[in-house]
Write an enzyme that holds these catalytic residues in place. Structure first.
Site, mmCIF file in Angstrom:
data_model
loop_
_atom_site.group_PDB
_atom_site.id
_atom_site.type_symbol
_atom_site.label_atom_id
_atom_site.label_comp_id
_atom_site.label_asym_id
_atom_site.label_seq_id
_atom_site.Cartn_x
_atom_site.Cartn_y
_atom_site.Cartn_z
ATOM 1 N N GLU A 7 0.760 -1.250 -0.264
ATOM 2 C CA GLU A 7 -0.060 0.027 -0.062
ATOM 3 C C GLU A 7 0.794 1.346 0.070
ATOM 4 O O GLU A 7 0.584 2.203 -0.652
ATOM 5 C CB GLU A 7 -0.766 0.024 1.241
ATOM 6 C CG GLU A 7 -1.890 -1.157 1.001
ATOM 7 C CD GLU A 7 -2.976 -0.888 2.217
ATOM 8 O OE1 GLU A 7 -3.131 0.136 2.776
ATOM 9 O OE2 GLU A 7 -3.630 -2.192 2.768
ATOM 10 N N ASP A 80 -2.449 -4.663 3.197
ATOM 11 C CA ASP A 80 -2.562 -4.869 4.935
ATOM 12 C C ASP A 80 -3.444 -6.057 5.152
ATOM 13 O O ASP A 80 -4.349 -6.684 4.484
ATOM 14 C CB ASP A 80 -3.308 -3.704 5.243
ATOM 15 C CG ASP A 80 -2.212 -2.415 5.685
ATOM 16 O OD1 ASP A 80 -0.912 -2.615 5.328
ATOM 17 O OD2 ASP A 80 -2.590 -1.282 5.815
ATOM 18 N N ASP A 82 -6.228 -6.641 6.692
ATOM 19 C CA ASP A 82 -7.576 -6.503 7.509
ATOM 20 C C ASP A 82 -8.501 -6.394 5.898
ATOM 21 O O ASP A 82 -8.209 -6.546 4.716
ATOM 22 C CB ASP A 82 -7.805 -5.287 7.908
ATOM 23 C CG ASP A 82 -7.220 -4.010 7.429
ATOM 24 O OD1 ASP A 82 -6.853 -4.053 6.041
ATOM 25 O OD2 ASP A 82 -7.127 -2.952 8.060
ATOM 26 N N GLU A 84 -9.720 -3.851 4.513
ATOM 27 C CA GLU A 84 -9.560 -2.841 3.618
ATOM 28 C C GLU A 84 -8.344 -3.085 2.820
ATOM 29 O O GLU A 84 -8.436 -2.937 1.658
ATOM 30 C CB GLU A 84 -9.137 -1.491 4.458
ATOM 31 C CG GLU A 84 -10.461 -0.708 5.155
ATOM 32 C CD GLU A 84 -11.391 -0.446 4.321
ATOM 33 O OE1 GLU A 84 -11.154 0.292 3.111
ATOM 34 O OE2 GLU A 84 -12.720 -0.758 4.296
ATOM 35 N N TYR A 304 0.715 -4.873 13.092
ATOM 36 C CA TYR A 304 -0.371 -3.847 12.571
ATOM 37 C C TYR A 304 -1.075 -3.282 13.680
ATOM 38 O O TYR A 304 -1.587 -4.076 14.518
ATOM 39 C CB TYR A 304 -1.170 -4.896 11.559
ATOM 40 C CG TYR A 304 -2.089 -4.093 10.794
ATOM 41 C CD1 TYR A 304 -1.361 -3.372 9.849
ATOM 42 C CD2 TYR A 304 -3.401 -4.336 10.696
ATOM 43 C CE1 TYR A 304 -2.343 -2.226 8.885
ATOM 44 C CE2 TYR A 304 -4.161 -3.800 9.981
ATOM 45 C CZ TYR A 304 -3.766 -2.568 9.202
ATOM 46 O OH TYR A 304 -4.442 -2.182 8.118
ATOM 47 N N ARG A 306 -4.251 -1.580 13.565
ATOM 48 C CA ARG A 306 -5.980 -1.722 13.413
ATOM 49 C C ARG A 306 -6.244 -2.973 13.649
ATOM 50 O O ARG A 306 -6.407 -3.848 12.496
ATOM 51 C CB ARG A 306 -6.367 -1.170 11.990
ATOM 52 C CG ARG A 306 -5.976 0.271 11.554
ATOM 53 C CD ARG A 306 -6.241 0.744 10.508
ATOM 54 N NE ARG A 306 -5.912 2.307 10.027
ATOM 55 C CZ ARG A 306 -4.894 2.464 9.506
ATOM 56 N NH1 ARG A 306 -4.067 1.588 8.776
ATOM 57 N NH2 ARG A 306 -4.536 3.786 9.278
ATOM 58 N N HIS A 351 -7.721 -11.517 14.705
ATOM 59 C CA HIS A 351 -6.456 -10.476 14.513
ATOM 60 C C HIS A 351 -5.673 -10.265 15.714
ATOM 61 O O HIS A 351 -6.249 -10.387 16.808
ATOM 62 C CB HIS A 351 -6.968 -8.979 14.445
ATOM 63 C CG HIS A 351 -7.950 -8.878 13.002
ATOM 64 N ND1 HIS A 351 -8.783 -7.763 12.727
ATOM 65 C CD2 HIS A 351 -7.798 -9.777 11.968
ATOM 66 C CE1 HIS A 351 -9.077 -7.836 11.561
ATOM 67 N NE2 HIS A 351 -8.510 -8.911 10.979
#
Length: 884
Positions: A7, A80, A82, A84, A304, A306, A351
């Site tokens: 990203e 990433d 997740d 998104e 990470y 988030r 997560h």
């Protein structure tokens, strides 16, 4: 050669170094496509077909990626870990599939890693997989829901509540939380209560305190002594009594460590311990995740950031335990690793928690590589992670019950205290709390049952209950997490949207709803109640999680939602603005029309005394006006100040300041929809002047009012053309004006004192800088953009910004110019380019919109509509999601 897509450009450079020359790592710069900001991007009548669009910058990057993939052997999508990140990989793949000859038969793989370290990257490359379709489906459902809510509700707001800007699926529910808390504060009635504390002394002359807990065998809770009379009676009873210890009980208590950080708990603790805003915390955490230069090599320092999971990866537990034993000794290491589970509603347990990538990197060792804020946050994460796997603290909690007897009456008192017998994890970490209570942290002297005690003093203290506190960013995020509203990647963005829309203001770290926010919440709570209910929003989040798990079909969820939602919106077509205002007059009565005098109608117009005050709307928003308009021109603002006091109270009618000696007309101080002002006379269009910023209302007297009403003031003729230079007060502050050229004055007082020579000098300087454009000052050179051209941080008229060519991206309020890195600058520039590339939507009526949805094809949705320029863009809740 294999092409790897990540990203951010910072990650691309680091990962390419780890993988070597057989790989080419390219950055997508966040999302590459989005739903265009216009009607028809999601078509419910076409099975929720979605039209995606890439802006100019993204198109260029996608072309670069496509060219590289053509020459490659394999495509690896490494965005990433997740929802998104999965979506970005899916978007990139869809674009490449639509380009002939790019992919051919090349293998496409997806890899994920939770930390940017060499070990994590290389291990992830050994375990590729396909794109997680259910995760992408959940993303598509979320985007469609947010778009449909935003683009359906916002036009309703525009028509029915002029001045309101937007509504959103999560945004509006978060706003409701803030507004409801404000209502609780306004409706709160303080309750008097008394506490009684005795200062006592043991036989060994040791002092301690005890609190009253019962009188004559009846328990007395915190609020059970309501007045001073009863308090004085009990105080007298204790003072006349003999006191003796009834019992001493010491119990061992274990205090367990806290779980490692999630996104929410990190933001809360960083706010309490470090004073960081939620957005700033995430910016710093992003940098720690992407990596800093350590010994000449870029290294990711945390996993990470988030996440709502509290687990630590099994491979990280061993090193943590080894470091605990090495640094603190075996007694601080529990027999087995600690396992945590989250209590948050709808948490995604898969997560991992936020932790250091290597606990051997102690904060002291990292100090030379990190700036002050980065070091503070890294230290917080390191300590919390280590403490989470340490031994429990062992306490001894002592409770001493005391009886006070006087004749036939008695009172019971209690003293409590705690002693730390083994500090355990407390040697490293203590969690902060929003409401500290240290009563039990007292250490009591040695005492024994039956021991007589001496009195030193008995104190009866009056208290009043306090209203619930306003939310801070941290406590609002905590509440949203408890209710299952939003996700880790959306919290800070949601708060930013509320501030950007002017719905809330942050004052002394507390969130206060603005008048606009109160109106929007009042409207939605009364006409769209179901869609701002906490349980309804949380249930939608749960369904999105079920889609992620492959348990629900995403379009089925959209169909169920849209069927009820669209019919509800259609039901508001006939709703008149007058009906809306009548409802809001009742709902917001306590806020808009606070009672001033007992027995007097709070809605009676203070000017004409015969009209009724009511909410009115204009293109600038709502205000309070008289029903006798235009005969009575009384208006005032609808707003609340930072102390919760309605500013409407300040204008119980115009405040007379005296008489103008030249005209004989009354000069008055008033408050209107745009703020306080002074007025001369009471004609239909009387002379007025706003009160400058920085002038206290209490300081406005007749002299100051007349000075303001004399503006604009003639300074003198310009020596070049003889035309008059004037000084005045405008929207952007004090100025001098000559032939269309405005030059700012340093202060308000300068309007009245600036001389001709100074005014001419200011105007000449303004013209020399391009007719008012000030030459930007370069604060920091950042280097070259990957597409070419210099990037720099500059200082402009409206503050610091990042510049690349014709793109100027304003720095976030909590980001200092000296802290801007090249990577952050690239991110801001990409965001600015993406936003500026979007078209504004046409504001449409619900009926017309529905017809459009039925008749318009996906191809037609990309056509430009002239009407789109007439209204501000309806914002879907894409602002509530993290786009990077």
């Amino acid at each position: 050669m294999d092409v790897v897509i990540v990203e951010s450009p910072a990650k691309a450079k680091t990962i390419n170094k780890y993988l070597g020359s057989n790989y080419k790592v390219l950055a997508s710069y966040g999302h590459v496509r989005d739903l265009p900001s216009k009607d028809g991007s999601v078509l419910p009548d076409d099975d929720f077909a979605m039209t995606w669009e890439a802006d100019a910058k993204s198109k260029k990057r996608l072309s670069e990626i496509a060219d590289a993939v053509k020459q490659s052997d394999r495509l690896i999508l490494a965005t990433d870990p997740d929802r998104e990140g999965e979506a970005i990989s899916w978007h990139v793949l869809q674009v490449l599939k639509n380009r002939r000859g790019v992919l051919k038969d090349k293998p496409v793989q997806r890899v994920v890693f939770n930390a940017i370290t060499k070990e994590s990257i290389l291990e992830a490359m050994k375990h590729p997989r396909d794109i997680d379709t259910p995760l992408v489906d959940a993303y598509l459902a979320r985007r469609a829901l947010d778009y449909l809510v935003g683009f359906t509700l916002s036009p309703v707001l525009w028509r029915k509540l002029p001045g309101a800007r937007s509504a959103g699926r999560v945004q509006s529910v978060a706003l409701r939380l803030v507004c409801q808390r404000e209502e609780e504060i306004e409706q709160f009635v303080p309750q008097e209560y008394w506490s009684i504390v005795a200062d006592l002394q043991t036989a060994g002359n040791a002092d301690f305190q005890a609190r009253l807990v019962a009188v004559d065998g009846k328990k007395k809770g915190r609020l059970d002594i309501p007045n001073g009379t009863e308090a004085a009676d009990i105080k007298g009873l204790i003072e006349a009594a003999d006191l003796r210890i009834r019992s001493v009980e010491a119990k061992p208590v274990r205090r367990n460590p806290f779980a490692p950080f999630t996104t929410s708990t990190l933001q809360q603790e960083a706010s309490r311990k470090l004073g960081f805003a939620a957005a700033r915390t995430m910016q710093i955490a992003q940098k720690l995740y992407e990596g800093v230069s350590v010994g000449g090599e870029t290294t990711g320092l945390i996993t990470y950031m988030r996440t709502d999971g509290v687990q630590i990866a099994p491979e990280a537990i061993g090193p943590i335990r080894a470091e605990i034993e090495k640094e603190f000794g075996k007694q601080y290491l529990p027999d087995k690793p600690r396992i945590y589970s989250t209590k948050a509603k709808n948490a995604q347990e898969a997560h991992e928690a936020i932790r250091p990538t290597d606990v051997v990197r102690h904060p002291k060792q990292m100090a030379q590589y990190l700036d002050e804020e980065q070091l503070k946050l890294y230290t917080l994460i390191w300590r919390r992670t280590m403490a989470s796997q340490m031994e429990s603290a062992q306490m001894e909690r002592t409770t001493v019950d005391i009886v006070a007897r006087s004749g036939s009456r008695s009172a019971d008192l209690r003293a409590t205290g705690s002693v730390v017998r083994f500090d355990g994890f407390l040697t490293l970490y203590t969690e902060s709390k929003d409401d500290e209570d240290d009563e039990e942290s007292n250490r009591l002297p040695p005492m024994s049952e039956g021991e007589a005690l001496a009195q030193k003093a008995v104190t009866a203290t009056q208290h009043h209950t306090e209203p619930p506190p306003r939310f801070t960013e941290a406590t609002l995020i905590k509440r949203m997490e408890e209710l299952g509203i939003g996700r880790p990647s959306t919290y800070t963005a949601t708060l930013s949207v509320l501030g950007d829309r002017g719905y809330v203001v942050l004052d002394k770290k507390r969130l206060i709803p603005e008048a606009k926010g109160r109106l929007v919440t009042g409207f939605l709570s009364n006409f769209f109640e179901r869609y701002v209910q906490y349980d309804f929003t949380a249930s939608l989040e749960e369904k999105l999680d079920q889609i992620s798990a492959g348990e629900l079909e995403w379009k089925d969820v959209l169909r169920d939602f849209w069927k009820d939602f669209s019919s509800h919106v259609d039901g508001t077509k006939e709703l008149r603005v007058s009906q809306v205002l009548d409802t809001l007059n009742e709902v917001l009565a306590a806020y808009a029309f606070p009672p001033k005098e007992e027995g007097k109608d709070p809605r009676a117009c203070p000017a004409c005394e015969t009209g009724q005050l009511s909410l009115k709307t204009s293109r600038y928003g709502a205000f309070i006006g008289c029903s006798n308009y235009p005969e009575c021109g009384y208006t005032r603002q609808l707003t609340a100040d930072g102390n919760g006091d309605n500013q409407g109270n300040a204008d119980a009618g115009p405040k007379g300041l005296g008489t103008d000696p030249e005209t004989g007309l009354e000069v008055s101080l008033r408050t209107g929809r745009f703020g306080p002002y002074v007025q001369l006379g009471d004609e239909k269009k009387p002379p007025r002047s706003s009160i400058p910023k920085g002038w206290e209302l209490d300081s406005i007297d007749l002299e100051k009012a007349l000075k303001l009403l004399s503006l604009p003031r003639e300074v003198g003729p310009h020596p070049e053309d003889g035309k008059m230079i004037s000084a005045g007060l405008g929207r952007y502050g004090p100025f001098v004006l000559h032939e269309g050229t405005y030059a700012n004055l340093p202060g308000v007082e300068d309007i009245f004192t600036v001389g001709l020579n100074h005014a001419v000098s200011l105007l000449a300087e303004k013209r020399a800088n391009g007719g008012g454009r000030r030459t930007a000052q370069v604060l920091k050179d950042l280097g070259e953009h990957p597409d070419g051209g210099a990037i720099a941080v500059k200082s402009g008229r409206y503050g610091p910004y990042v510049n690349h060519g014709k793109i100027n991206a304003t720095l976030p309020k909590d980001l200092k110019p000296e802290d801007v890195t090249l990577e952050k600058a690239l991110e801001l520039i990409a965001e600015k380019a993406e936003k500026s590339g979007k078209k504004k939507p046409a504001a449409k009526k619900p009926a017309a919109k529905k017809t459009t949805a039925k008749k318009t094809t996906a191809k037609k949705t990309t056509a430009k509509k002239p009407a789109a320029k007439k209204k501000p863009a309806a914002k879907s809740e894409s602002e509530d999601t993290d786009e990077s």
